[in-house]
Motif scaffolding. Structure first.
Motif, short mmCIF file in Angstrom:
data_model
loop_
_atom_site.label_atom_id
_atom_site.label_comp_id
_atom_site.label_asym_id
_atom_site.label_seq_id
_atom_site.Cartn_x
_atom_site.Cartn_y
_atom_site.Cartn_z
N UNK A 1 1.00 28.54 -8.46
CA UNK A 1 0.60 27.83 -9.67
C UNK A 1 -0.88 28.06 -9.95
N UNK A 2 -1.26 27.73 -11.18
CA UNK A 2 -2.63 27.98 -11.63
C UNK A 2 -2.93 26.93 -12.70
N UNK A 3 -3.82 26.00 -12.39
CA UNK A 3 -4.19 24.94 -13.33
C UNK A 3 -5.66 25.05 -13.68
N UNK A 4 -5.98 24.91 -14.96
CA UNK A 4 -7.34 25.09 -15.45
C UNK A 4 -7.73 23.88 -16.30
N UNK A 5 -8.93 23.35 -16.07
CA UNK A 5 -9.46 22.27 -16.90
C UNK A 5 -10.68 22.81 -17.62
N UNK A 6 -10.64 22.74 -18.95
CA UNK A 6 -11.71 23.28 -19.78
C UNK A 6 -12.50 22.14 -20.42
N UNK A 7 -13.79 22.35 -20.58
CA UNK A 7 -14.64 21.37 -21.28
C UNK A 7 -15.67 22.12 -22.10
N UNK A 8 -16.03 21.52 -23.24
CA UNK A 8 -17.02 22.14 -24.12
C UNK A 8 -17.52 21.09 -25.10
N UNK A 9 -18.70 21.27 -25.69
CA UNK A 9 -19.14 20.32 -26.72
C UNK A 9 -18.17 20.30 -27.90
N UNK A 10 -17.93 19.10 -28.43
CA UNK A 10 -16.94 18.94 -29.51
C UNK A 10 -17.18 19.84 -30.72
N UNK A 11 -18.44 20.12 -31.12
CA UNK A 11 -18.63 20.98 -32.29
C UNK A 11 -18.04 22.38 -32.15
N UNK A 12 -17.84 22.84 -30.90
CA UNK A 12 -17.25 24.17 -30.71
C UNK A 12 -15.88 24.07 -30.05
N UNK A 13 -15.21 22.93 -30.24
CA UNK A 13 -13.91 22.70 -29.60
C UNK A 13 -12.87 23.72 -30.05
N UNK A 14 -12.92 24.15 -31.30
CA UNK A 14 -11.92 25.11 -31.78
C UNK A 14 -11.96 26.39 -30.95
N UNK A 15 -13.15 26.82 -30.58
CA UNK A 15 -13.27 28.03 -29.77
C UNK A 15 -12.66 27.83 -28.39
N UNK A 16 -12.81 26.62 -27.83
CA UNK A 16 -12.20 26.33 -26.53
C UNK A 16 -10.67 26.39 -26.62
N UNK A 17 -10.11 25.82 -27.68
CA UNK A 17 -8.66 25.85 -27.84
C UNK A 17 -8.17 27.28 -28.07
N UNK A 18 -8.95 28.06 -28.80
CA UNK A 18 -8.62 29.48 -28.96
C UNK A 18 -8.64 30.19 -27.60
N UNK A 19 -9.64 29.87 -26.81
CA UNK A 19 -9.75 30.46 -25.47
C UNK A 19 -8.52 30.10 -24.63
N UNK A 20 -8.10 28.83 -24.67
CA UNK A 20 -6.93 28.40 -23.90
C UNK A 20 -5.69 29.19 -24.31
N UNK A 21 -5.52 29.35 -25.63
CA UNK A 21 -4.36 30.10 -26.12
C UNK A 21 -4.44 31.57 -25.68
N UNK A 22 -5.62 32.16 -25.82
CA UNK A 22 -5.77 33.57 -25.44
C UNK A 22 -5.65 33.77 -23.93
N UNK A 23 -6.00 32.74 -23.15
CA UNK A 23 -5.87 32.86 -21.70
C UNK A 23 -4.41 32.99 -21.31
N UNK A 24 -3.55 32.23 -21.96
CA UNK A 24 -2.11 32.37 -21.68
C UNK A 24 -1.64 33.79 -21.98
N UNK A 25 -2.09 34.32 -23.11
CA UNK A 25 -1.70 35.68 -23.49
C UNK A 25 -2.24 36.68 -22.47
N UNK A 26 -3.51 36.51 -22.07
CA UNK A 26 -4.14 37.46 -21.14
C UNK A 26 -3.46 37.46 -19.78
N UNK A 27 -3.13 36.28 -19.26
CA UNK A 27 -2.48 36.21 -17.95
C UNK A 27 -1.15 36.96 -17.99
N UNK A 28 -0.39 36.77 -19.05
CA UNK A 28 0.90 37.46 -19.16
C UNK A 28 0.69 38.97 -19.35
N UNK A 29 -0.24 39.34 -20.21
CA UNK A 29 -0.47 40.74 -20.53
C UNK A 29 -0.97 41.52 -19.32
N UNK A 30 -1.87 40.92 -18.56
CA UNK A 30 -2.43 41.62 -17.41
C UNK A 30 -1.39 41.77 -16.29
#
Length: 626
Positions: A589-618
């Motif tokens: 298993x692999x669990x990740x907790x992300x944190x970032x300032x709220x003004x750039x929260x959209x980028x963090x959520x984009x990162x979380x989505x892209x991380x799922x794609x990257x783990x599968x792709x790699x």
């Protein structure tokens, strides 16, 4: 930019497998079985030569810079390193310090300045948390078991019966274990201090017999060890905790809120408490000498995300963020720990947590010598407040609530990927996920940004962590290849493997003490402390150069906590554009907790989505082709 790296060493990789060490490398010496028996015989942290550090600094920052920025950095470094220049003078002073009597490491002064010198709030910014695996117990049963396990560990530590940590046959420093119990950070106007046992003021183990329990804004002193040094039984602990959970909400605002303030402001509030009434000194004495805190919440988190968030910051009414160790137990029995970072790194706390959670509480209680001795003494800890302090507490509570609300977080779990899968694909697990972070970040934010990773160096005397910078030329080539339409699968896989191997090489450099950042940082601090005495008083362009500023301005701040005892681990981000990445990478298993300032929260959520794609792709990229 937060130059303290709030997560530096929160749960860093050990000095072996995670970074790809040769399994054949083992030490021949038989370690002492006593907890602290090996510490004085450990090798010293190597002090790099100034020229070697300069070369590595340029190498590490170059991939992050434009040609013009690199040239400006090279010129500033040359001025710093010139014969008779400021770098030579400062490094010579550091060499003299290291050779001094009683000095265990050239970093002995660095660590207090790094952690205790920070002036912002430590709540959310510096403290870190672990969310434990669930047990199905109710709140009182779970809390009592944690207390019993922690007290059993403390008594074994007092007797030096905790086995020393050993990695690949080499003993590791156990120094940090001295700060697990009765340790409290004390705010200062210019720099904080630490009140702890095993010190000149309080030699030997802590003699305290009590803990501090929080519930509904109440602070309760609770004895967990009897007058004869024998722990209370589990039944007695449960009875005392059950009585505490029947308390009504506190009438006065909780002084715990003040521990969420910036450090100099909290220091001023603490002085106001002491000046107002003699009873406040006694109350602080109870708090600061308590073995640890147990924070009982009167609610159950809605989900794992909320549990993690509450462990990271929670409500300051139910915390004393300056205490080294605070167990948090929710209304449904879920539990975790919040840790003050100045004297404790993640590997030490993980070992402690594994010991507490790895053996049934009944057995730990029995083996600790617990015996029936009546209901534990519980007494409220009360502070005398005036209108000014009440207003101060209310303001601190409101400010911290707003600060927490301005932090965005995300818990991301992978049940179909883990370290075993990465190994099966012929890849270092840590290198695999670090490359996934780089790819996800590039796709989410459009750039490869500065990435910090903590690396454990406990194989050295008084060793803690080293600062690793992940971005290499190989990383840039790998990320570019992954989205290059002209690159085929074989070329992408080759670039991936080359970047992973470069990552492993750099991690080994850090473990060997061959990293530039902390060395240069300590030289900068020496100038601040002793510049006039050493004749180095002018500005040092190196520390304003594009390389220094860019290399330390995190876009990703990462750290790992490999333990089957915990589900999630987390900390706050370290700069305005940073995503904090705390991860638990286990075989399956692999669990990740992300944190970032709220003004750039959209980028963090984009990162979380892209991380799922990257783990599968790699994974697909490394799959053997039929």
């Amino acid at each position: 930019m937060n130059t303290s790296h709030s997560n530096g060493g929160t749960a860093e990789k050990g000095s072996g497998e995670a970074a790809g060490e040769d399994p054949g490398e083992t030490a021949q010496r038989q370690p002492s079985p006593r907890t602290f028996g090996n510490d004085d015989g450990l090798p010293r942290v190597p002090l790099p030569s100034l020229d070697a550090t300069g070369e590595r600094f340029l190498e590490w920052c170059a991939p992050l810079l434009s040609a013009a920025g690199l040239e400006r950095t090279r010129a500033a470094l040359a001025s710093f390193l010139r014969p008779g220049g400021p770098g030579r003078t400062l490094h010579a002073a550091l060499e003299r310090y290291e050779a001094g009597e009683g000095v265990r490491s050239w970093l002995d002064t660095f660590w207090p300045y790094r952690y205790l010198g920070r002036r912002d709030r430590i709540a959310l910014n510096a403290n870190f948390f672990f969310l434990f695996e669930d047990t199905g117990e109710d709140q009182v049963e779970r809390a009592a078991g944690l207390i019993a396990g922690a007290v059993a560990y403390k008594l074994r530590l007092d007797a030096e019966e905790i086995p020393p940590a050993v990695q690949r046959g080499r003993p590791l420093s156990m120094e940090q274990n001295r700060f697990l119990f009765s340790t409290t950070r004390i705010p200062g106007a210019e720099q904080d201090t630490v009140r702890a046992p095993y010190s000149a003021d309080e030699p030997g183990p802590s003699t305290a017999r009590h803990i501090l329990v929080f519930f509904r804004g109440n602070m309760i002193r609770m004895d967990v060890v009897g007058p004869d040094g024998r722990p209370h039984t589990l039944d007695e602990l449960q009875s005392a905790l059950s009585a505490i959970t029947k308390a009504e909400p506190a009438l006065e605002p909780s002084v715990g809120h003040l521990t969420t303030k910036a450090r100099a402001e909290w220091a001023a509030s603490r002085e106001a408490l002491l000046a107002l009434d003699p009873g406040n000194r006694a109350a602080l004495e109870e708090v600061e000498t308590a073995l640890f805190c147990v924070c009982l919440e009167d609610f159950a988190p809605a989900d794992t995300q909320e549990a993690c968030d509450q462990l990271l910051y929670g409500d300051g009414a139910g915390r004393w963020f300056d205490k080294a160790v605070s167990f948090v137990v929710f209304g449904d029995g879920r539990a975790g720990i919040n840790v003050e970072h100045c004297e404790l790194d993640g590997t030490t706390v993980l070992s402690f947590v594994d010991a507490v959670l790895g053996t049934p509480a009944e057995r730990q209680s029995r083996e600790s010598g617990a015996r029936p001795q009546g209901l534990p003494v519980t007494e409220p800890v009360r502070f005398v407040l005036d209108d000014g302090l009440r207003a101060d507490i209310r303001d601190a509570a409101a400010s911290f609530a707003a600060y927490a609300a301005a932090t965005a977080t995300r818990a991301v779990g992978f049940d179909d990927f883990g370290a075993a899968r990465a190994k099966a694909l012929g890849m270092s697990p840590d290198a695999f996920v670090q490359m996934a972070y780089q790819l996800a970040h590039k796709r989410a934010k459009g750039l490869v940004g500065t990435t910090y990773e903590s690396i454990a160096t406990r194989q050295y005397r008084n060793g803690r962590t080293e600062a690793m910078r992940v971005v290499t030329p190989e990383v840039l080539r790998f990320v570019a290849a992954m989205d290059d339409p002209a690159a085929d699968a074989a070329g992408r896989a080759a670039a991936f493997r080359e970047a992973a191997l470069a990552h492993v090489r750099r991690a080994k450099q850090c473990q060997a003490g061959e990293a530039p950042e902390q060395h240069l940082w300590e030289l900068q601090l020496i100038q601040k402390r002793r510049g006039a005495e050493l004749g180095v008083t002018g500005p040092l362009p190196l520390f304003d150069s594009p390389g220094w500023v860019t290399m330390r301005d995190d876009y990703l701040s990462t750290s790992s906590a490999p333990s089957a005892s915990i589900r999630y681990f987390g900390f706050g981000s370290t700069s305005e554009q940073c995503i904090g990445v705390a991860y638990v990478l286990l075989p399956d298993s692999f669990n990740v907790y992300l944190s970032t300032p709220a003004p750039v929260a959209d980028a963090m959520h984009d990162f979380a989505r892209e991380l799922r794609v990257a783990i599968r792709e790699l994974q697909e990229l490394l799959e053997p082709k039929a």
